[in-house]
Design an enzyme around this catalytic site. Structure first.
Site, PDB file in Angstrom:
ATOM      1  N   GLU A   1      10.640  -5.361   1.433  1.00 56.33           N
ATOM      2  CA  GLU A   1       9.957  -4.766   2.599  1.00 56.33           C
ATOM      3  C   GLU A   1      10.967  -4.771   3.735  1.00 56.33           C
ATOM      4  O   GLU A   1      11.278  -5.838   4.279  1.00 56.33           O
ATOM      5  CB  GLU A   1       8.736  -5.610   3.000  1.00 56.33           C
ATOM      6  CG  GLU A   1       7.622  -5.614   1.988  1.00 56.33           C
ATOM      7  CD  GLU A   1       6.710  -4.407   2.105  1.00 56.33           C
ATOM      8  OE1 GLU A   1       7.005  -3.494   2.908  1.00 56.33           O
ATOM      9  OE2 GLU A   1       5.717  -4.380   1.386  1.00 56.33           O
TER      10      GLU A   1
ATOM     11  N   CYS B   1       8.371  -4.064  12.394  1.00 55.81           N
ATOM     12  CA  CYS B   1       9.025  -3.132  11.459  1.00 55.81           C
ATOM     13  C   CYS B   1       8.431  -1.738  11.556  1.00 55.81           C
ATOM     14  O   CYS B   1       9.107  -0.751  11.343  1.00 55.81           O
ATOM     15  CB  CYS B   1       8.929  -3.665  10.033  1.00 55.81           C
ATOM     16  SG  CYS B   1       7.257  -4.116   9.562  1.00 55.81           S
TER      17      CYS B   1
HETATM   18  P1  NAD Z   1      17.065 -10.623   8.206  1.00 56.55           P
HETATM   19  O1  NAD Z   1      17.315  -9.655   7.133  1.00 56.55           O
HETATM   20  O2  NAD Z   1      18.190 -10.998   9.064  1.00 56.55           O
HETATM   21  O3  NAD Z   1      16.498 -12.007   7.609  1.00 56.55           O
HETATM   22  C1  NAD Z   1      15.328 -12.057   6.825  1.00 56.55           C
HETATM   23  C2  NAD Z   1      15.342 -13.346   6.011  1.00 56.55           C
HETATM   24  O4  NAD Z   1      16.390 -13.269   5.039  1.00 56.55           O
HETATM   25  C3  NAD Z   1      15.613 -14.600   6.819  1.00 56.55           C
HETATM   26  O5  NAD Z   1      14.809 -15.639   6.359  1.00 56.55           O
HETATM   27  C4  NAD Z   1      17.088 -14.885   6.527  1.00 56.55           C
HETATM   28  O6  NAD Z   1      17.446 -16.242   6.668  1.00 56.55           O
HETATM   29  C5  NAD Z   1      17.165 -14.457   5.081  1.00 56.55           C
HETATM   30  N1  NAD Z   1      18.514 -14.111   4.594  1.00 56.55           N
HETATM   31  C6  NAD Z   1      19.589 -13.707   5.299  1.00 56.55           C
HETATM   32  N2  NAD Z   1      20.628 -13.471   4.455  1.00 56.55           N
HETATM   33  C7  NAD Z   1      20.192 -13.713   3.205  1.00 56.55           C
HETATM   34  C8  NAD Z   1      20.779 -13.620   1.909  1.00 56.55           C
HETATM   35  N3  NAD Z   1      22.039 -13.227   1.734  1.00 56.55           N
HETATM   36  N4  NAD Z   1      20.028 -13.940   0.834  1.00 56.55           N
HETATM   37  C9  NAD Z   1      18.732 -14.316   0.979  1.00 56.55           C
HETATM   38  N5  NAD Z   1      18.125 -14.428   2.184  1.00 56.55           N
HETATM   39  C10 NAD Z   1      18.839 -14.118   3.281  1.00 56.55           C
HETATM   40  O7  NAD Z   1      15.842 -10.017   9.050  1.00 56.55           O
HETATM   41  P2  NAD Z   1      15.224 -10.584  10.407  1.00 56.55           P
HETATM   42  O8  NAD Z   1      16.133 -10.306  11.528  1.00 56.55           O
HETATM   43  O9  NAD Z   1      14.744 -11.969  10.206  1.00 56.55           O
HETATM   44  O10 NAD Z   1      13.928  -9.651  10.541  1.00 56.55           O
HETATM   45  C11 NAD Z   1      13.944  -8.403  11.149  1.00 56.55           C
HETATM   46  C12 NAD Z   1      13.984  -7.290  10.126  1.00 56.55           C
HETATM   47  O11 NAD Z   1      12.880  -7.418   9.207  1.00 56.55           O
HETATM   48  C13 NAD Z   1      13.821  -5.911  10.736  1.00 56.55           C
HETATM   49  O12 NAD Z   1      14.724  -5.026  10.138  1.00 56.55           O
HETATM   50  C14 NAD Z   1      12.381  -5.535  10.400  1.00 56.55           C
HETATM   51  O13 NAD Z   1      12.144  -4.155  10.371  1.00 56.55           O
HETATM   52  C15 NAD Z   1      12.229  -6.163   9.057  1.00 56.55           C
HETATM   53  N6  NAD Z   1      10.821  -6.365   8.743  1.00 56.55           N
HETATM   54  C16 NAD Z   1      10.248  -5.574   7.787  1.00 56.55           C
HETATM   55  C17 NAD Z   1       8.883  -5.704   7.509  1.00 56.55           C
HETATM   56  C18 NAD Z   1       8.211  -4.837   6.490  1.00 56.55           C
HETATM   57  O14 NAD Z   1       7.091  -5.154   6.108  1.00 56.55           O
HETATM   58  N7  NAD Z   1       8.800  -3.757   6.037  1.00 56.55           N
HETATM   59  C19 NAD Z   1       8.132  -6.648   8.206  1.00 56.55           C
HETATM   60  C20 NAD Z   1       8.760  -7.430   9.161  1.00 56.55           C
HETATM   61  C21 NAD Z   1      10.101  -7.291   9.432  1.00 56.55           C
END
Ligand code: NAD
Length: 491
Positions: A222, A256
């Site tokens: 997502e 998002c």
């Molecule tokens: P992010 O991708 O930076 O981090 C998300 C999670 O992934 C965190 O817990 C982070 O620690 C973890 N992570 C980072 N690198 C990783 C790796 N290599 N392997 C596994 N896990 C890893 O995102 P964010 O800044 O926390 O959130 C914002 C983003 O999330 C925005 O782009 C937003 O649009 C998206 N989002 C999407 C939805 C949806 O339902 N489509 C909902 C909420 C947020």
């Protein structure tokens, strides 16, 4: 928050493995419980969380700066709804189904398709909705008989830990938490869970997908969005302005499916735009400060770039470091500028005008993302026709984004917004696997077993002919061919 994680050090890798192993061991017994027993335990967990709702709501405010009203409306309220929905409607969705077997050529056989849990589900979560997002996965995954390991965002670690501690107190080792940054998330994937449900940025999601593919782990992604609101010339202007302003600014745009682009019909722009600006300015203190300096940096850079390329600032635009960002609305932004192409994740939107429905649809579809979109108009047929041409996973007519709080409705995107589904029976089907059990009580040697012979070829030709024509004649010819084949085999 997409910074490159340092590779998982041996400490975090071992911690992740230990948590996954602990949850895996507990999952065996959990999956053996009947669905009704799991429902009863989940109802206890729900009651425990709801009895501490105020503490949770305040904790979310502390970590995300959301107004308390929004902490309740977009996070806490959904917890009870999720448990209630899945405990009421989930059991029927998990019922085994009868598989169809043609009785004429395959007599004496019965098939059942069971929904079995995958095992350990790793739920990797972002910070913008630190409760409602992981709970969308946790509750149905547990109901289906899985164990769950949550990796909360490093930006909201206390909320994630709070959640799992409270659930653990009721449910035991069937839930676990892996704390830390991206390295801990990567370590969790390396610890070989049976499904990864990842919610976060497109950039990180791609890395998670590669890591999962290398290990043969299915994953649900997502990802980010760049939603567009299409404003038709027959919309209710006051209501549309209020709704679009909320869609841009809720959670300070850190959503998002926040509205980041507005495509408005040229003929009403002179009336609609001032109303939208007024609605955005009225939001005032209900728009909190952005959660991370990095996010503020992205918004500021997009704003500066757009202005340098000739954009007009309709409201906001001051990036004084000592003050929260005021809502920003831009127009005349080139469609190759980052403010138009990239996710902003802040209280900023770009507005463009189009002369007709097709032009507005083209503006909405001018994005590599495809999470949500909304169409605002007074004629339902016309609005539906426009909606049918928008390339996103979700389209709302005369509203935006609110359906994420409704457990029965799928939350899903296309393109760079990912391949996953959360909420709804579609999500439950990813958290389980179909297991087929066929019971054959026929005593006959099957007509397709060895030895092959001429009568088998005849039979196959008659079966193909039956697929083309059907009817009683074809059935009688099939029976005759089956008899001949049986006779051939018993020679
Ligand atoms: P992010 O991708 O930076 O981090 C998300 C999670 O992934 C965190 O817990 C982070 O620690 C973890 N992570 C980072 N690198 C990783 C790796 N290599 N392997 C596994 N896990 C890893 O995102 P964010 O800044 O926390 O959130 C914002 C983003 O999330 C925005 O782009 C937003 O649009 C998206 N989002 C999407 C939805 C949806 O339902 N489509 C909902 C909420 C947020």
């Amino acid at each position: 928050m997409s910074t490159d994680p340092t590779p998982a050090d041996s400490g975090s890798a071992m911690a992740a493995v230990a948590v996954v192993q602990r949850v895996r061991a507990a999952q065996v017994g959990w999956a053996l419980l009947s669905v009704a027993e799991r429902v009863a335990r989940l109802r206890q967990a729900s009651a425990a969380l709801l009895s501490q709702a105020e503490e949770l709501a305040q904790l979310i405010v502390t970590e995300t700066h959301k107004p308390l009203a929004e902490s309740y409306s977009s996070e806490v309220l959904g917890v009870g709804d999720l448990f209630a929905y899945w405990c009421k409607y989930g059991p029927a969705q998990l019922e085994p189904r009868k598989g169809l077997i043609p009785s004429l050529e395959m007599p004496g056989k019965k098939a059942k398709v069971y929904r079995v849990p995958r095992g350990v589900v790793a739920c990797i979560s972002p910070w913008n909705y630190p409760v409602s997002l992981p709970m969308r996965t946790l509750v149905p995954a547990l109901l289906a008989g899985n164990g769950v390991v949550l990796k909360p965002s490093e930006v909201t670690p206390r909320t994630g830990k709070w959640l799992i501690d409270r659930l653990h107190a009721v449910l035991g080792d069937i839930v676990g938490v892996v704390e830390g940054d991206g390295a801990a998330g990567a370590a969790l994937v390396q610890a070989q869970p049976d499904l990864v449900v990842f919610t976060g940025s497109t950039r990180t999601g791609r890395k998670v997908a590669v890591a999962c593919a290398e290990r043969g782990i299915p994953c649900e992604l997502e990802l980010g969005g760049k939603d567009c609101a299409i404003v038709l010339d027959d919309c209710d202007i006051e209501r549309t302005a209020a709704g679009v302003a909320w869609g841009i600014l809720t959670n300070a745009g850190q959503n998002c499916s926040g509205i980041e682009r507005v495509a408005v019909h040229k003929s009403i722009a002179h009336v609609f735009v001032p109303k939208l600006i007024a609605a955005m300015e009225r939001a005032g203190r209900d728009v909190p400060e952005l959660v991370t300096p990095m996010q503020r940096g992205i918004v500021s850079a997009q704003l500066a770039d757009a202005i340098a390329r000739g954009a007009t600032v309709l409201t906001g635009g001051s990036v004084d470091a000592d003050r929260p960002l005021a809502p920003i609305l831009l127009t005349q932004v080139p469609t190759d500028a980052p403010a138009w192409t990239d996710e902003s994740f802040g209280p900023i939107a770009v507005l463009a005008q189009g002369p007709d429905d097709e032009a507005l649809i083209a503006l909405a579809n001018d994005s590599r993302y495809g999470l949500g979109a909304s169409v605002w108009g007074g004629n339902p047929e016309r609005a539906l026709a426009v909606a049918s041409k928008v390339k996103t996973g979700m389209v709302w007519i005369n509203n935006h984004s609110f359906s994420g709080a409704l457990p029965d409705l799928p939350w899903t995107g296309v393109g760079d917004s990912g391949t996953g589904v959360t909420n709804s029976p579609d999500a439950l089907s990813h958290m389980t696997r179909p297991r087929l059990v066929v019971v054959d009580s026929s005593k006959a040697i099957e007509p397709w077993w060895y030895p092959y012979g001429d009568k088998m070829v005849d039979l196959m030709r008659i079966l193909v002919a039956r697929q083309q024509s059907g009817g009683l004649g074809a059935t009688l010819r099939t029976l005759k061919a089956l008899k001949a084949r049986n006779a051939e085999m018993s020679k």
